[in-house]
Write an enzyme that holds these catalytic residues in place. Structure first.
Site, PDB file in Angstrom:
ATOM      1  N   GLU A 125      -8.733 -11.867   9.223  1.00  0.00           N
ATOM      2  CA  GLU A 125      -9.410 -10.593   8.955  1.00  0.00           C
ATOM      3  C   GLU A 125     -10.053 -10.642   7.566  1.00  0.00           C
ATOM      4  O   GLU A 125      -9.474 -11.178   6.622  1.00  0.00           O
ATOM      5  CB  GLU A 125      -8.389  -9.447   9.007  1.00  0.00           C
ATOM      6  N   HIS A 169     -15.251  -5.592  10.013  1.00  0.00           N
ATOM      7  CA  HIS A 169     -14.966  -4.276  10.606  1.00  0.00           C
ATOM      8  C   HIS A 169     -16.253  -3.505  10.857  1.00  0.00           C
ATOM      9  O   HIS A 169     -16.919  -3.096   9.903  1.00  0.00           O
ATOM     10  CB  HIS A 169     -14.146  -3.428   9.639  1.00  0.00           C
ATOM     11  N   ASP A 206      -8.281  -2.450  17.129  1.00  0.00           N
ATOM     12  CA  ASP A 206      -6.962  -2.154  16.547  1.00  0.00           C
ATOM     13  C   ASP A 206      -6.482  -0.796  17.053  1.00  0.00           C
ATOM     14  O   ASP A 206      -7.131   0.229  16.800  1.00  0.00           O
ATOM     15  CB  ASP A 206      -7.094  -2.144  15.015  1.00  0.00           C
ATOM     16  N   TRP A 246       1.237   6.844  12.273  1.00  0.00           N
ATOM     17  CA  TRP A 246      -0.117   6.715  11.699  1.00  0.00           C
ATOM     18  C   TRP A 246      -0.648   5.330  11.947  1.00  0.00           C
ATOM     19  O   TRP A 246       0.045   4.342  11.756  1.00  0.00           O
ATOM     20  CB  TRP A 246      -0.114   6.972  10.174  1.00  0.00           C
ATOM     21  N   GLU A 285      -4.947  -5.095  19.008  1.00  0.00           N
ATOM     22  CA  GLU A 285      -3.994  -5.222  17.897  1.00  0.00           C
ATOM     23  C   GLU A 285      -3.035  -4.039  17.841  1.00  0.00           C
ATOM     24  O   GLU A 285      -3.434  -2.894  18.065  1.00  0.00           O
ATOM     25  CB  GLU A 285      -4.821  -5.291  16.603  1.00  0.00           C
ATOM     26  N   ASP A 326      -6.369  -3.608   1.017  1.00  0.00           N
ATOM     27  CA  ASP A 326      -5.161  -3.377   0.215  1.00  0.00           C
ATOM     28  C   ASP A 326      -4.427  -4.687  -0.071  1.00  0.00           C
ATOM     29  O   ASP A 326      -3.385  -4.680  -0.725  1.00  0.00           O
ATOM     30  CB  ASP A 326      -4.241  -2.336   0.871  1.00  0.00           C
ATOM     31  N   ASN A 369       0.810  -1.220   0.000  1.00  0.00           N
ATOM     32  CA  ASN A 369       0.000   0.000   0.000  1.00  0.00           C
ATOM     33  C   ASN A 369       0.846   1.274   0.000  1.00  0.00           C
ATOM     34  O   ASN A 369       1.653   1.498   0.906  1.00  0.00           O
ATOM     35  CB  ASN A 369      -0.910  -0.020   1.242  1.00  0.00           C
TER      36      ASN A 369
HETATM   37  C1  GCO Z   1      -5.973  -3.623   9.555  1.00  0.00           C
HETATM   38  C2  GCO Z   1      -4.997  -2.583   9.139  1.00  0.00           C
HETATM   39  C3  GCO Z   1      -5.361  -1.801   7.933  1.00  0.00           C
HETATM   40  C4  GCO Z   1      -4.181  -0.935   7.525  1.00  0.00           C
HETATM   41  C5  GCO Z   1      -4.005  -0.930   6.069  1.00  0.00           C
HETATM   42  C6  GCO Z   1      -2.835  -0.065   5.677  1.00  0.00           C
HETATM   43  O1  GCO Z   1      -5.897  -4.026  10.690  1.00  0.00           O
HETATM   44  O2  GCO Z   1      -6.755  -4.035   8.726  1.00  0.00           O
HETATM   45  O3  GCO Z   1      -4.521  -1.869  10.230  1.00  0.00           O
HETATM   46  O4  GCO Z   1      -6.539  -1.083   8.089  1.00  0.00           O
HETATM   47  O5  GCO Z   1      -4.304   0.344   8.011  1.00  0.00           O
HETATM   48  O6  GCO Z   1      -3.856  -2.251   5.673  1.00  0.00           O
HETATM   49  O7  GCO Z   1      -2.241  -0.490   4.524  1.00  0.00           O
HETATM   50 MG    MG Z   2      -4.345  -3.316  11.817  1.00  0.00          MG
END
Ligand code: GCO
Ligand code: MG
Length: 403
Positions: A340, A123, A211, A403, A237, A317, A38
């Site tokens: 996931e 999610h 997360d 981030w 997470e 992604d 990504n």
């Molecule tokens: C998750 C991840 C994603 C990431 C993304 C960034 O737990 O699914 O944290 O939301 O932010 O894959 O490339």
């Molecule tokens: Mg994550």
């Protein structure tokens, strides 16, 4: 001998960017591998086209382990996300070819099914607690046995994991990185009430996940883990960045809430200490970013010795090629935990027709030979690459943060 005759990289953007490797053998078998990283897609495409593909032509596609060793051990510069995503794409494409040559779905080559399907988590996100819970109830009604909860933080304009759309969350959303603002104090106050209300609304028969996305210090994460213990989360997470694996000792000393880490890990060396010292409960390394099926199986076997289960990354992604590979892996690995699952857009599903399916909270990779995913190249060509970056994050005083 199944001689590799050609290989090429296809970059497309059916809603978001994907990098796909296609390998062809002399007698007409083809295999697909995902190489999507990504925000850095073209770096992996170049690594494959300029440096890997010339070395593949003429090799025996059956020799998966030898080719993996050639690309990893044989290169002077080892590891790193670009290298390991490229190796993963080759590895997965070769497993796909082997499955087709054997006329068996990949999970059969990996030892066969250990379970009926892979439990997935969806999610549920929202701008506030009520919206998140309303979305979680929808997932529960669809049969999900595990749901990740993310809610907007009062006082912050935007929060990780909270999208404008109910199902699709795509953070790489801008031609140049956008900037978010973060406050750990405000966030830490917001999560326990979310879980308290979620248990009231959803009951105790569904797994709840969360997360942190690398946003806390170890001691803050320890406190959050402790605050959430009464609500029995399935996992917390990415509590803190994990470059320093010893950080997790401090979290472990303060909470019994299970910990999951590793979606950005690319080799066993990134999680060796975490696993060996049993500092985590779930390893989130996944096929595409951690060197393919061949290397991920090694990580999972090592984790199994230390009571760590798998919980592969499965955000949008990661292309349907990775989702399929992950599901074959999940079905066959003894220490599977959870997978996931974020649904791809209809455009993505059309570019990558696939055999995997969701039913009653579980996913199954299907019975098609190999991975069970195709690439519609003509359709892919109608969705050209579009540069897209993930955001960056600053604290309220302007300090650049994780981030
Ligand atoms: C998750 C991840 C994603 C990431 C993304 C960034 O737990 O699914 O944290 O939301 O932010 O894959 O490339
Ligand atoms: Mg994550």
């Amino acid at each position: 001998m199944l001689e590799i005759a050609a290989a090429k990289v296809v970059v497309c953007c059916p809603g978001r960017n994907f990098v796909t490797l296609k390998i062809e053998t002399k007698d007409g078998l083809t295999g697909l591998g995902d190489a999507t990283l990504n925000g850095r897609e073209l770096a992996v495409a170049s690594y494959l086209t300029d440096h890997v593909i010339p070395c593949l032509i003429g090799r025996d596609a059956h020799r998966i382990e030898d080719i993996w060793q050639f690309l990893y051990r044989g290169a002077y510069w080892r590891r790193g996300p670009v290298t390991m995503s490229a190796i993963a794409a080759v590895d997965v494409a070769l497993w796909d070819i082997k499955g087709k040559a054997a006329n068996l779905p990949l999970y059969q080559l990996l030892g066969g099914a250990c379970r009926e399907g892979a439990m997935v988590y969806g999610h549920a996100n929202g701008r506030d607690v009520d919206e998140t819970i309303a979305n979680a109830l929808r997932y529960k009604a669809q049969g999900y046995k595990a749901i990740r909860l993310q809610a907007g933080v009062p006082g912050l304009a935007s929060t990780y994991g909270v999208s404008k759309d109910r199902y699709f969350y795509e953070p790489a959303d801008a031609d140049l990185p956008t900037e978010n603002v973060w406050s750990s104090e405000k966030y830490l106050r917001s999560v326990p009430p979310l879980f308290e209300k979620a248990r009231e609304a959803l009951g105790w028969d569904v797994h709840l996940l969360h997360d942190i996305h690398h946003r806390l210090t170890p001691i803050e994460a320890g406190r959050l883990g402790k605050d959430l213990e009464p609500y029995r989360p399935f996992w917390l997470e990415d509590a803190t960045p994990a470059e320093n694996q010893a950080n997790f000792r401090l979290i472990r000393q303060h909470t019994t809430t299970p910990l999951a880490v590793g979606e950005i890990f690319n080799s066993i060396w990134d999680c060796k200490q975490l696993i060996e010292e049993q500092l985590i409960d779930y390893i989130r390394a996944t096929v595409v970013h951690a060197g393919g099926i061949t290397h991920l199986r090694r990580i999972a076997s090592f984790a199994d010795l230390h009571n760590v289960r798998t919980g592969c990354h499965g955000a949008t992604d990661l292309s349907p090629v990775t989702m399929a590979a992950a599901l074959h892996f999940d079905l066959s690995v003894p220490n599977f935990g959870v997978q996931e699952y974020m649904r791809h857009t209809a455009e993505t599903d059309a570019v990558f027709p696939h055999a995997y399916r969701f039913a009653d909270g579980l996913m199954h990779p299907g019975e098609a030979p190999g991975l069970g995913v195709e690439l519609d190249e003509a359709l892919a060509a109608t969705f050209p690459y579009q540069r897209a970056y993930l955001p960056v994050n600053r604290l309220e005083d302007g300090t650049l943060y994780n981030w």
